[in-house]
Design an enzyme around this catalytic site. Structure first.
Site, PDB file in Angstrom:
ATOM      1  N   ASP A  96      32.872  47.886  33.571  1.00  0.00           N
ATOM      2  CA  ASP A  96      31.651  48.545  34.018  1.00  0.00           C
ATOM      3  C   ASP A  96      30.804  47.563  34.821  1.00  0.00           C
ATOM      4  O   ASP A  96      30.352  46.543  34.283  1.00  0.00           O
ATOM      5  CB  ASP A  96      30.869  49.047  32.798  1.00  0.00           C
ATOM      6  CG  ASP A  96      29.813  50.067  33.159  1.00  0.00           C
ATOM      7  OD1 ASP A  96      29.699  50.422  34.343  1.00  0.00           O
ATOM      8  OD2 ASP A  96      29.082  50.512  32.251  1.00  0.00           O
ATOM      9  N   ASP A  97      30.609  47.836  36.115  1.00  0.00           N
ATOM     10  CA  ASP A  97      29.750  47.012  36.989  1.00  0.00           C
ATOM     11  C   ASP A  97      30.332  45.636  37.293  1.00  0.00           C
ATOM     12  O   ASP A  97      29.606  44.735  37.693  1.00  0.00           O
ATOM     13  CB  ASP A  97      28.354  46.820  36.370  1.00  0.00           C
ATOM     14  CG  ASP A  97      27.506  48.077  36.406  1.00  0.00           C
ATOM     15  OD1 ASP A  97      28.074  49.165  36.596  1.00  0.00           O
ATOM     16  OD2 ASP A  97      26.280  47.981  36.237  1.00  0.00           O
ATOM     17  N   CYS A 136      28.232  54.831  38.514  1.00  0.00           N
ATOM     18  CA  CYS A 136      29.140  55.151  37.403  1.00  0.00           C
ATOM     19  C   CYS A 136      29.639  56.593  37.376  1.00  0.00           C
ATOM     20  O   CYS A 136      30.839  56.847  37.466  1.00  0.00           O
ATOM     21  CB  CYS A 136      28.458  54.839  36.079  1.00  0.00           C
ATOM     22  SG  CYS A 136      27.880  53.151  35.898  1.00  0.00           S
ATOM     23  N   LYS A 195      33.083  53.859  27.077  1.00  0.00           N
ATOM     24  CA  LYS A 195      32.047  54.606  27.798  1.00  0.00           C
ATOM     25  C   LYS A 195      32.600  55.897  28.403  1.00  0.00           C
ATOM     26  O   LYS A 195      33.695  55.925  28.942  1.00  0.00           O
ATOM     27  CB  LYS A 195      31.480  53.702  28.900  1.00  0.00           C
ATOM     28  CG  LYS A 195      30.567  54.398  29.889  1.00  0.00           C
ATOM     29  CD  LYS A 195      30.045  53.425  30.919  1.00  0.00           C
ATOM     30  CE  LYS A 195      29.254  54.128  32.017  1.00  0.00           C
ATOM     31  NZ  LYS A 195      28.641  53.185  32.959  1.00  0.00           N
ATOM     32  N   HIS A 197      29.934  58.795  29.912  1.00  0.00           N
ATOM     33  CA  HIS A 197      28.899  58.986  30.934  1.00  0.00           C
ATOM     34  C   HIS A 197      29.202  60.149  31.881  1.00  0.00           C
ATOM     35  O   HIS A 197      28.900  60.087  33.073  1.00  0.00           O
ATOM     36  CB  HIS A 197      28.673  57.703  31.737  1.00  0.00           C
ATOM     37  CG  HIS A 197      27.307  57.641  32.358  1.00  0.00           C
ATOM     38  ND1 HIS A 197      26.925  56.646  33.231  1.00  0.00           N
ATOM     39  CD2 HIS A 197      26.237  58.462  32.224  1.00  0.00           C
ATOM     40  CE1 HIS A 197      25.678  56.845  33.621  1.00  0.00           C
ATOM     41  NE2 HIS A 197      25.240  57.945  33.015  1.00  0.00           N
ATOM     42  N   HIS A 351      27.984  45.712  31.857  1.00  0.00           N
ATOM     43  CA  HIS A 351      26.726  46.403  32.172  1.00  0.00           C
ATOM     44  C   HIS A 351      25.588  45.784  31.365  1.00  0.00           C
ATOM     45  O   HIS A 351      25.790  45.325  30.245  1.00  0.00           O
ATOM     46  CB  HIS A 351      26.868  47.891  31.835  1.00  0.00           C
ATOM     47  CG  HIS A 351      25.851  48.788  32.460  1.00  0.00           C
ATOM     48  ND1 HIS A 351      24.523  48.774  32.094  1.00  0.00           N
ATOM     49  CD2 HIS A 351      25.957  49.723  33.424  1.00  0.00           C
ATOM     50  CE1 HIS A 351      23.869  49.674  32.802  1.00  0.00           C
ATOM     51  NE2 HIS A 351      24.715  50.263  33.627  1.00  0.00           N
ATOM     52  N   ASP A 403      34.679  50.163  37.758  1.00  0.00           N
ATOM     53  CA  ASP A 403      34.299  51.483  38.278  1.00  0.00           C
ATOM     54  C   ASP A 403      33.607  51.392  39.635  1.00  0.00           C
ATOM     55  O   ASP A 403      33.614  52.343  40.406  1.00  0.00           O
ATOM     56  CB  ASP A 403      33.441  52.250  37.266  1.00  0.00           C
ATOM     57  CG  ASP A 403      32.185  51.501  36.853  1.00  0.00           C
ATOM     58  OD1 ASP A 403      32.006  50.331  37.239  1.00  0.00           O
ATOM     59  OD2 ASP A 403      31.367  52.094  36.118  1.00  0.00           O
ATOM     60  N   HIS A 404      33.005  50.257  39.956  1.00  0.00           N
ATOM     61  CA  HIS A 404      32.380  50.008  41.260  1.00  0.00           C
ATOM     62  C   HIS A 404      31.972  48.547  41.308  1.00  0.00           C
ATOM     63  O   HIS A 404      32.277  47.772  40.398  1.00  0.00           O
ATOM     64  CB  HIS A 404      31.175  50.928  41.491  1.00  0.00           C
ATOM     65  CG  HIS A 404      30.199  50.951  40.363  1.00  0.00           C
ATOM     66  ND1 HIS A 404      29.381  49.888  40.064  1.00  0.00           N
ATOM     67  CD2 HIS A 404      29.926  51.896  39.431  1.00  0.00           C
ATOM     68  CE1 HIS A 404      28.643  50.179  39.010  1.00  0.00           C
ATOM     69  NE2 HIS A 404      28.961  51.385  38.594  1.00  0.00           N
ATOM     70  N   LYS A 428      26.449  47.564  43.869  1.00  0.00           N
ATOM     71  CA  LYS A 428      26.292  48.829  43.157  1.00  0.00           C
ATOM     72  C   LYS A 428      25.204  49.686  43.792  1.00  0.00           C
ATOM     73  O   LYS A 428      24.135  49.198  44.151  1.00  0.00           O
ATOM     74  CB  LYS A 428      25.942  48.540  41.693  1.00  0.00           C
ATOM     75  CG  LYS A 428      25.665  49.779  40.854  1.00  0.00           C
ATOM     76  CD  LYS A 428      25.333  49.397  39.421  1.00  0.00           C
ATOM     77  CE  LYS A 428      25.019  50.640  38.574  1.00  0.00           C
ATOM     78  NZ  LYS A 428      24.715  50.279  37.167  1.00  0.00           N
TER      79      LYS A 428
END
Length: 643
Positions: A96-97, A136, A195, A197, A351, A403-404, A428
């Protein structure tokens, strides 16, 4: 069946438990009536062993067995058969991130990521792996469905680019097909740990229409939302600061409108139905409740932990969340090692608020963020170890990505809390710039994928959908557009070029950039129609806003578009023009035509991130007690802890 052959195979089993070998043994039994010995399809024994077997009347049974024994020794010998199993396992790990520059194998020499680096060394590393969105919720929707998020309604037309509440009605629509659902139909045991989301409920607190279990996962343990600073109770709220002003403004505007309509109705100044006034008043009340909830209640509403449909912690205890999720993932692998499984490990790392166990605090040279990355790498190593320990490495496709891109605006006082995107501009929330969408992408499948391979062709997180479905023996849906392309031929080296010619880079529902992979020359062009306005101007990020917007005064539109040759200028530092690039007009015409063709494939769908769907609704709020008294802890809910 020929009697002597049936007797021989009745005592034959694959000592290594290889389902592929057993299926090939069965193939021999069924095909021997034509007196033809099938080929061994193990890649290590690719030479055909086809032989014509004379009829038993012309040759002794021992002669027949000599040919068969050769085949059996090669394909059934322990740890020798490494061909693609008919139904391989899948371990998909999504950070994540995480920035592409945060990992050693992508150029970072100060943060230690030995396990991820080892994965790349033993597998295939993708250098141009692209997320479908720079935030996300839409990126993860595209990952699971293989479709641009605008097709599923998971792209926003407002400044709120992601889902903001567990108690909102937006989420991944039930009619979307995830790769988990197809694999579930193929007999796989499927699980999501970490996660989500992408929403929980639609109309009632317990309908779970957006829940992972309604999208093909047999088991879920993790956060239905995402980590926030509020989950740790810091004095630097992450969600609240972006919501409070907006909610308060809408509350005042709607209250004024309702007051005006009521006065006009009572004074007969203009005709208006009471039903309209009541609906508007309810909308105003919801905005007021959302504004009120953003002050101190976010931790209770959003920071929760679930096992399947049951809430186990509300609010969650961050100190043990990572270890609990790792245990759940390891347990799932061990529990399903004798059957095909799909395990999607959706990490909470890296994150904010960067919750890191004491063991890893202070270990890196990059403060808390570096510590968190190194802990994440350790968790990846634990997952890889259990795959090896259970002898699943030859039957398991392992995938790691983010994810990014990393968040450039994440900071606390003078400390940077976001990732590093290497040489790539942006991060992001920036739908077009490379730093927001180019992410790590690594595959490993021992004995199937060539080790130490690096691929510079454009690939997408959406490609996971058709790749996994194809390998599992499923069929890609034909009733909808699938934007992903199967990666297996590219990963195995049987083709040289990606099947992607164009990629469309959205920020919400707004097309910000287009990438063209010119097949005849191999050049990758990228045209930007809109780019965010950095604040301060030369900072390279939107520090004053917290995250870059997709439209409005925070975006600069370009006509003609900014054009870059990514093959020569991957950092997007030198925009081209008709004066500096002879092919400028030709490239722009081709991209313009591709955009027109792409837009013809889009159909209207309900917007899951609309203001109404993305506002907090008390009747949809997951609650482990009697609303609004929602709090519980796992150790006090033993019934909820049964796996």
């Amino acid at each position: 069946m020929v009697p002597w052959l049936k007797e021989h195979f009745s005592n034959t089993v694959c000592r290594n438990g290889c389902s592929r070998c057993n299926s090939q043994a069965i193939a021999i039994m069924t095909s021997v009536t034509s007196h033809q010995l099938p080929s061994c399809s193990c890649p290590t024994h690719s030479r055909s062993l086809n032989r014509t077997i004379p009829h038993p009347c012309a040759r002794s049974a021992s002669g027949h067995l000599s040919y068969l024994n050769i085949w059996l020794i090669l394909c059934l010998f322990p740890r020798t058969c490494v061909s693609s199993p008919s139904k391989p396992n899948f371990l998909l790990i999504l950070a994540d991130d995480l920035g592409i520059g945060d990992v050693g194998c992508y150029g970072n020499d100060t943060i230690r990521t030995p396990n991820i680096d080892g994965l790349a060394k033993e597998g295939v590393r993708l250098n141009q792996h692209i997320a479908a969105a720079a935030v996300c919720t839409p990126s993860r929707a595209a990952f699971l469905t293989g479709r641009y998020p605008i097709r599923s309604g998971m792209a926003s037309s407002t400044q709120q680019q992601v889902l903001f509440w567990n108690g909102c009605s937006g989420g991944l629509p039930p009619n979307e097909t995830t790769f988990a659902r197809i694999l579930q139909q193929q007999g796989y045991s499927t699980a999501l740990v970490g996660k989500w989301h992408m929403g929980v409920n639609c109309k009632t607190r317990r309908d779970h229409c957006h829940h992972p279990l309604n999208h093909g996962f047999d088991y879920f343990y993790g956060m239905p939302f995402t980590l926030l600073n509020e989950c740790q109770g810091t004095d630097d709220p992450e969600l609240a600061k972006s919501l409070q002003d907006t909610y308060w403004l809408y509350t005042q505007m709607i209250t004024l409108a309702v007051f005006t309509l009521v006065i006009g109705k009572l004074a007969n100044f203009f005709p208006v139905k009471w039903k309209i006034i009541i609906c508007l008043a309810i909308c105003g009340l919801l905005h007021f409740l959302s504004w009120f909830s953003s002050y101190g209640f976010t931790k209770y509403w959003n920071c929760i932990l679930m096992r399947n449909h049951d809430i186990t912690e509300q609010p969650m205890n961050l100190n043990r969340t990572a270890s609990n999720m790792l245990k759940e993932a390891v347990t799932f692998i061990k529990r399903n090692k004798h059957r095909p499984f799909l395990l999607f490990v959706s990490l909470l790392h890296v994150h904010t608020p960067l919750t890191t166990t004491e063991k890893f605090q202070g270990r890196s040279r990059h403060g808390l963020y570096g510590d968190n990355v190194e802990e994440m790498d350790w968790m990846v190593g634990r997952l890889l170890n259990v795959i090896d320990k259970e002898s699943l490495q030859n039957t398991t496709l392992i995938y790691f990505a983010s994810d990014h891109g990393g968040s450039l605006e994440a900071h606390r006082r003078n400390s940077q809390l976001g990732g590093w995107n290497g040489i790539y501009k942006g991060g992001k929330g920036m739908g077009g710039w490379e730093g927001g969408i180019r992410v790590p992408g690594i595959f490993k499948w021992s004995g199937v994928l060539p080790a130490g391979t690096v691929i510079d062709e454009p690939t997408s997180l959406m490609d996971i959908f058709p790749t996994v479905v194809h390998l599992a023996g499923g069929a890609v849906p034909q009733d909808r557009v699938i934007d992903g392309r199967t990666l297996l031929p590219l990963l195995r080296g049987t083709v040289r070029h990606s099947r992607h010619e164009f990629m469309f880079h959205y920020c919400g529902v707004f097309l910000h950039a287009v990438r063209w992979h010119q097949k005849d020359s191999g050049t990758v062009w990228k045209a930007h129609y809109a780019t965010p306005v950095f604040q301060p101007e030369a900072s390279g990020a939107c520090f004053r806003r917290g995250i870059c917007p997709c439209f409005g005064d925070g975006v600069t539109h370009h006509d003609p578009p900014l054009l870059f040759n990514l093959s020569q200028d991957p950092s997007e530092a030198n925009p081209l023009s008709a004066d500096t690039e002879p092919l400028f007009d030709t490239v722009m015409r081709r991209i313009r035509k591709a955009v027109e063709e792409h837009r013809k494939t889009l159909t209207p769908v309900p917007q899951q991130l609309s203001p109404y769907n993305n506002i907090w609704k008390p009747w949809l709020q997951p609650c482990c007690g009697t609303f609004p008294f929602c709090w519980c802890h796992e150790e006090n809910n033993k019934a909820d802890s049964i796996v």
